[in-house]
Write an enzyme that holds these catalytic residues in place. Structure first.
Site, mmCIF file in Angstrom:
data_model
loop_
_atom_site.group_PDB
_atom_site.id
_atom_site.type_symbol
_atom_site.label_atom_id
_atom_site.label_comp_id
_atom_site.label_asym_id
_atom_site.label_seq_id
_atom_site.Cartn_x
_atom_site.Cartn_y
_atom_site.Cartn_z
ATOM 1 N N GLU A 24 0.806 -1.216 0.324
ATOM 2 C CA GLU A 24 -0.205 -0.018 0.015
ATOM 3 C C GLU A 24 0.538 1.519 -0.220
ATOM 4 O O GLU A 24 2.122 1.248 0.380
ATOM 5 C CB GLU A 24 -0.569 0.006 0.996
ATOM 6 N N LYS A 85 -5.301 10.727 0.894
ATOM 7 C CA LYS A 85 -5.922 8.900 1.624
ATOM 8 C C LYS A 85 -6.899 8.078 0.977
ATOM 9 O O LYS A 85 -7.782 8.892 1.435
ATOM 10 C CB LYS A 85 -5.816 9.234 3.266
ATOM 11 N N ASP A 137 -16.450 5.703 14.098
ATOM 12 C CA ASP A 137 -15.597 5.487 13.348
ATOM 13 C C ASP A 137 -15.165 3.533 12.776
ATOM 14 O O ASP A 137 -14.019 3.255 14.323
ATOM 15 C CB ASP A 137 -14.400 6.187 14.005
ATOM 16 N N ALA A 140 -12.962 0.872 7.053
ATOM 17 C CA ALA A 140 -13.614 0.392 5.856
ATOM 18 C C ALA A 140 -12.993 -0.851 5.601
ATOM 19 O O ALA A 140 -13.333 -1.547 4.679
ATOM 20 C CB ALA A 140 -13.235 1.803 4.967
ATOM 21 N N ASP A 141 -12.090 -0.929 6.052
ATOM 22 C CA ASP A 141 -10.861 -2.062 5.479
ATOM 23 C C ASP A 141 -11.077 -3.269 6.095
ATOM 24 O O ASP A 141 -10.981 -4.376 5.207
ATOM 25 C CB ASP A 141 -9.643 -1.921 7.151
ATOM 26 N N LYS A 158 -4.088 -2.331 14.675
ATOM 27 C CA LYS A 158 -3.032 -1.120 15.020
ATOM 28 C C LYS A 158 -3.589 -0.926 17.064
ATOM 29 O O LYS A 158 -4.764 -1.199 17.005
ATOM 30 C CB LYS A 158 -2.885 -0.151 14.274
HETATM 31 N N1 PSU Z 1 -0.863 0.779 9.030
HETATM 32 C C1 PSU Z 1 0.492 1.218 9.383
HETATM 33 N N2 PSU Z 1 0.511 2.840 9.275
HETATM 34 C C2 PSU Z 1 -0.509 3.352 8.207
HETATM 35 C C3 PSU Z 1 -1.604 2.152 7.569
HETATM 36 C C4 PSU Z 1 -1.314 1.247 8.109
HETATM 37 O O1 PSU Z 1 1.603 0.641 9.690
HETATM 38 O O2 PSU Z 1 -0.515 4.138 8.102
HETATM 39 C C5 PSU Z 1 -2.560 3.059 7.137
HETATM 40 C C6 PSU Z 1 -3.924 1.522 6.668
HETATM 41 O O3 PSU Z 1 -3.257 2.691 4.872
HETATM 42 C C7 PSU Z 1 -5.020 1.336 6.444
HETATM 43 C C8 PSU Z 1 -5.348 2.808 7.511
HETATM 44 O O4 PSU Z 1 -5.803 0.958 6.073
HETATM 45 O O5 PSU Z 1 -4.468 3.212 8.035
HETATM 46 C C9 PSU Z 1 -6.206 2.833 8.258
HETATM 47 O O6 PSU Z 1 -7.139 4.156 8.358
HETATM 48 P P1 PSU Z 1 -8.461 4.309 9.181
HETATM 49 O O7 PSU Z 1 -8.469 3.944 10.580
HETATM 50 O O8 PSU Z 1 -8.625 5.530 8.881
HETATM 51 O O9 PSU Z 1 -9.366 3.743 8.678
HETATM 52 MN MN MN Z 2 -11.796 5.645 10.048
#
Ligand code: PSU
Ligand code: MN
Length: 306
Positions: A24, A85, A137, A140-141, A158
């Site tokens: 990614e 993003k 929140d 969408a992953d 995470k």
């Molecule tokens: N993993 C990492 N660093 C990141 C991300 C994942 O080590 O920056 C990113 C990925 O692209 C993941 C996104 O899809 O964070 C998730 O963001 P959100 O929580 O806004 O959906």
């Molecule tokens: Mn989000």
């Protein structure tokens, strides 16, 4: 209608049954500071080549879908500040309006699947944020994992997320959460999370086979693999927890929400650990890239056995 550029090395690999691993780009533009982000992606691509596979870093550049960025394109993206993003919701917008955007796990899965790439290595996936019962929140992953047939090799959700709720949503969506080689779910910077992993597998063949079996059973979607960070690089869970709490307090104070929240929290954790979280992040991505190569290669051999 869609202008798409598949890197010739990637196209050749796909035609000749050479394993391909997608990467990614949000992790480059929003997950790590420059120049460490550039160093990370170049090292990860090299690890993939050393493991006899071909890397395909995915992004949208001036409205063109790129499956496999060149070194110059990676360098440009890693230095740029105004990159969007992109997730499922705004991917088509970026292509239509000729924008430059970095793809999250969700958007990378969509574009990888469209090019017939089945394995994708990253750091951590998005999930259910703390206080999601108030903010709704949920990344969408998770929904993407339920519908797009790509196996995503991560180091676990995470640790800034609500991990029990993330596991619960993944179960509801029918997404297998597979921890590689241990019973406990890892939590990104840490090998432990205090939570039992729903599934454990011990080999790349098992992971590849179960993706093929899901397809044979017409179960849509992919798999989330949680590959524990190597012990030498981890920040123990009890050590990182108070830091994550502090980062959340600052996010609340500054009213950070939506797609800004994850990058904000990652940056705060980076500052609060004096950069240790970044080192851990880089090491875990490298570790995931090498497992992804084995899974991509096993997918090719297991497919010929089915
Ligand atoms: N993993 C990492 N660093 C990141 C991300 C994942 O080590 O920056 C990113 C990925 O692209 C993941 C996104 O899809 O964070 C998730 O963001 P959100 O929580 O806004 O959906
Ligand atoms: Mn989000």
């Amino acid at each position: 209608m869609i202008s798409r550029h598949i890197n010739p090395e990637v196209a050749n690999a796909l035609q000749n049954n050479i394993p391909v691993v997608a990467l990614e780009s949000t992790i480059i533009t929003h997950g790590m500071p420059y120049p460490e982000n550039l160093k990370m992606v170049l090292e990860v691509e090299e690890i993939i080549r050393d493991n006899h596979a071909v890397p395909a870093t995915i992004a949208v550049v001036d409205g063109v879908v790129k499956i496999g960025l060149s070194k110059d394109e990676v360098r440009n993206l890693s230095e740029k500040k105004d990159v969007i993003k992109l997730s499922r919701n705004d991917l088509a917008y970026a292509i239509s309006c000729r924008k430059t955007g970095a793809t999250t796990v969700a958007a990378t899965m969509i574009l990888a699947a469209s090019a017939n790439i089945k394995v994708f290595a990253t750091g951590g996936v998005g999930g259910v944020h703390l206080d999601a019962e108030k903010t709704f929140d949920v990344s969408a992953d998770l929904q993407e994992l339920a519908q797009t047939p790509v196996t995503v090799i991560s180091a676990g959700p995470k640790a800034i997320l609500d991990l029990p709720k993330t596991l619960q949503v993944l179960e509801t969506l029918g997404v297998p959460v597979v921890t590689f080689g241990q019973d406990e779910l890892p939590a990104f910077w840490s090998r432990s999370s205090g939570l039992r992993s729903p599934i454990r597998m011990n080999s790349a063949e098992e992971i590849a086979r179960s993706q093929l079996i899901r397809e044979a059973l017409s179960i849509p979607g992919g798999q989330l693999v949680a590959n524990p960070i190597p012990a030498y690089a981890e920040i123990p869970f009890q050590e990182i927890l108070p830091i994550i709490k502090k980062a959340h307090l600052e996010a609340n104070k500054e009213n950070i929400s939506d797609k800004n929240l994850t990058p904000f929290l990652l940056e705060k954790v980076f500052n609060l650990t004096d950069g240790a979280s970044l080192n851990a992040n880089i090491e875990l991505v490298k570790n995931n890239a090498s497992l992804a190569c084995k899974v991509a290669s096993s997918l090719i051999t297991e497919k010929s056995r089915l």
